[in-house]
Design an enzyme around this catalytic site. Structure first.
Site, PDB file in Angstrom:
ATOM      1  N   LYS A  45       0.848  -1.207   0.000  1.00 43.59           N
ATOM      2  CA  LYS A  45       0.000   0.000   0.000  1.00 43.59           C
ATOM      3  C   LYS A  45       0.878   1.249   0.000  1.00 43.59           C
ATOM      4  CE  LYS A  45      -0.225  -0.492   5.014  1.00 43.59           C
ATOM      5  NZ  LYS A  45      -1.023  -1.021   6.139  1.00 43.59           N
ATOM      6  N   TYR A 265      15.040  29.780  10.782  1.00 43.74           N
ATOM      7  CA  TYR A 265      13.748  30.346  11.177  1.00 43.74           C
ATOM      8  C   TYR A 265      13.544  30.275  12.689  1.00 43.74           C
ATOM      9  CZ  TYR A 265      11.858  30.577   6.423  1.00 43.74           C
ATOM     10  OH  TYR A 265      11.609  30.895   5.122  1.00 43.74           O
TER      11      TYR A 265
HETATM   12  C1  LIG Z   1      -0.169  -1.930   6.809  1.00 42.23           C
HETATM   13  C2  LIG Z   1      -0.684  -3.243   7.231  1.00 42.23           C
HETATM   14  C3  LIG Z   1       0.159  -4.370   7.226  1.00 42.23           C
HETATM   15  C4  LIG Z   1       1.662  -4.280   7.027  1.00 42.23           C
HETATM   16  O1  LIG Z   1       2.193  -3.815   8.255  1.00 42.23           O
HETATM   17  P1  LIG Z   1       3.744  -3.560   8.528  1.00 42.23           P
HETATM   18  O2  LIG Z   1       3.787  -3.135   9.951  1.00 42.23           O
HETATM   19  O3  LIG Z   1       4.155  -2.466   7.607  1.00 42.23           O
HETATM   20  O4  LIG Z   1       4.472  -4.816   8.268  1.00 42.23           O
HETATM   21  C5  LIG Z   1      -0.414  -5.606   7.487  1.00 42.23           C
HETATM   22  N1  LIG Z   1      -1.749  -5.708   7.780  1.00 42.23           N
HETATM   23  C6  LIG Z   1      -2.565  -4.641   7.837  1.00 42.23           C
HETATM   24  C7  LIG Z   1      -3.987  -4.829   8.189  1.00 42.23           C
HETATM   25  C8  LIG Z   1      -2.061  -3.371   7.587  1.00 42.23           C
HETATM   26  O5  LIG Z   1      -2.865  -2.296   7.660  1.00 42.23           O
END
Ligand SMILES: *Cc1c(COP(=O)(O)O)cnc(C)c1O
Length: 383
Positions: A45, A265
């Site tokens: 994702k 800044y």
């Molecule tokens: C993002 C996600 C993962 C992967 O998690 P990581 O901590 O990046 O390994 C797996 N399962 C679900 C439901 C997620 O939202």
């Protein structure tokens, strides 16, 4: 954003190098950690955590990965267009009214609530085809997923479940990065108990952290994300994964700052001695988080050049960061040279500690302004 073919690489402020062979090697390592018979999927994702959705999927597919998890149906569509033959789960579930598009593109929704299950069931019943779906059971996140009692009610309602195929039962760890948290055992017990009567349906619990928590957490399929990209899944132990992304930023100028003057800044940082400062051409617009800057009250993150650590001085600007080069040997930091701001010597998890965040936010937030390259990274410096 720019057409790289027409713009010389010397005109970019920062370079982002992504090592897809390292991603593949991290996947193979995670797979080797799983108990025999557990499939290793990949969570890709958010543009594969910033490394590029389809390019990363292609490399993982070559490595043998056949099951992918994305968050959104839009991500699933992009992936399906590129790969007709992989299994694609949509973690955010079934979007309202979108069942037909999921069906046409063979996107498998991870049903996270009873209304989603009803909609999928109604759609599959209507077309007379038992399409697959996963069911997300909430065991403690209170984010996505049906409560165990809702799951039991759904499973006993054959009118609903007969019309589609339940291809995976899953849950998600809330505290996986903290192995000593009692929450892990609690969620494991609740998930095992709730799904015990359905031993013929494959089950999945492990994200990256779950892989490291050990075989009890592996079930039939693991779905790691952050570890594929070199991130640190477990807070308390050294990270065994290979770095995957490197950011190098160009030095715009080197200047001397007399003791007592302020830098940047808000005049947030005062020179406590006569300093030499290198200003580099990357900032928070490039995903180098503003919260990683330094003030007189607290230290900031750091860059790396030829075995030397260069602490940030003052606030991070949109396009620039000042680095303390006072102790770097004369002549090593020069106008035009590149400083590593993330990579084999500057772990995202180290930066994250200074910015009060997690490495996930650094990786997924790297901006669009870099000159992007896909090639292997140099080894970490031993200096
Ligand atoms: C993002 C996600 C993962 C992967 O998690 P990581 O901590 O990046 O390994 C797996 N399962 C679900 C439901 C997620 O939202």
């Amino acid at each position: 954003m720019q057409d790289a073919a027409h713009i010389s690489e010397d005109l970019y402020g920062g370079r982002l190098t992504i090592d897809r062979d390292a991603i593949a090697s991290n996947w193979a390592f995670l797979k080797s950690q799983l108990k025999p018979g557990t499939e290793c999927a990949a969570t890709i994702k958010a543009d594969a955590y910033g490394t590029g959705l389809t390019g990363t999927a292609a490399r993982l597919r070559d490595e043998g990965c056949r099951t992918f998890f994305v968050a959104l149906p839009s991500e699933g569509m992009e992936l399906r267009t590129a790969f007709p033959d992989v299994r694609i789960f949509i973690l955010d579930g079934l979007f309202p009214g979108a069942a037909e598009i999921y069906a046409d593109n063979r996107l498998v929704p991870v049903l996270g609530s009873l209304p989603e299950a009803e909609e999928w069931s109604g759609f599959c019943g209507g077309i007379g085809t038992r399409l697959p779906a996963a069911i997300h059971i909430d065991t403690g996140m209170n984010r996505l997923g049906m409560r165990p009692d809702e799951f039991v009610a759904l499973m006993s309602d054959t009118g609903k479940t007969a019309s589609f195929e339940i291809s995976l039962l899953m849950t998600h760890l809330a505290c996986g990065s903290t192995p000593e948290s009692p929450m892990n055992r609690h969620q494991l017990a609740l998930f095992s108990e709730t799904t015990a009567a359905y031993a013929d349906i494959p089950r999945s619990m492990a994200n990256s952290a779950g892989v490291f928590l050990g075989p009890d957490y592996h079930f039939d399929l693991a779905r790691p994300g952050i570890s594929l990209y070199g991130g640190k899944a477990i807070d308390t132990v050294a990270n065994p994964m290979k770095a995957v992304a490197m950011v190098a930023a160009r030095v715009l100028l080197v200047r001397d700052v007399p003791k007592g003057e302020t830098i940047g800044y808000g005049a947030a940082e005062t020179a406590k001695r006569d300093m030499r400062i290198a200003v580099v051409a990357a900032g928070y617009a490039d995903g180098l988080l503003r919260r990683g800057g330094s003030t007189d009250a607290r230290p900031g993150a750091f860059g790396w050049l030829a075995g030397h650590r260069l602490p940030l001085v003052g606030r991070v600007s949109m396009d620039m960061i000042a680095l303390d080069a006072t102790d770097i040997p004369e002549g090593l930091v020069r106008r035009g040279c590149l400083v590593e701001m993330l990579g084999p010597n500057v772990a995202a998890s180290d930066l994250a500690a200074y910015a009060e965040t997690i490495d996930y936010e650094y990786l997924t937030g790297l901006g669009r302004r870099y000159l992007r390259r896909y090639q292997s990274l140099p080894a970490a410096s031993t200096a």
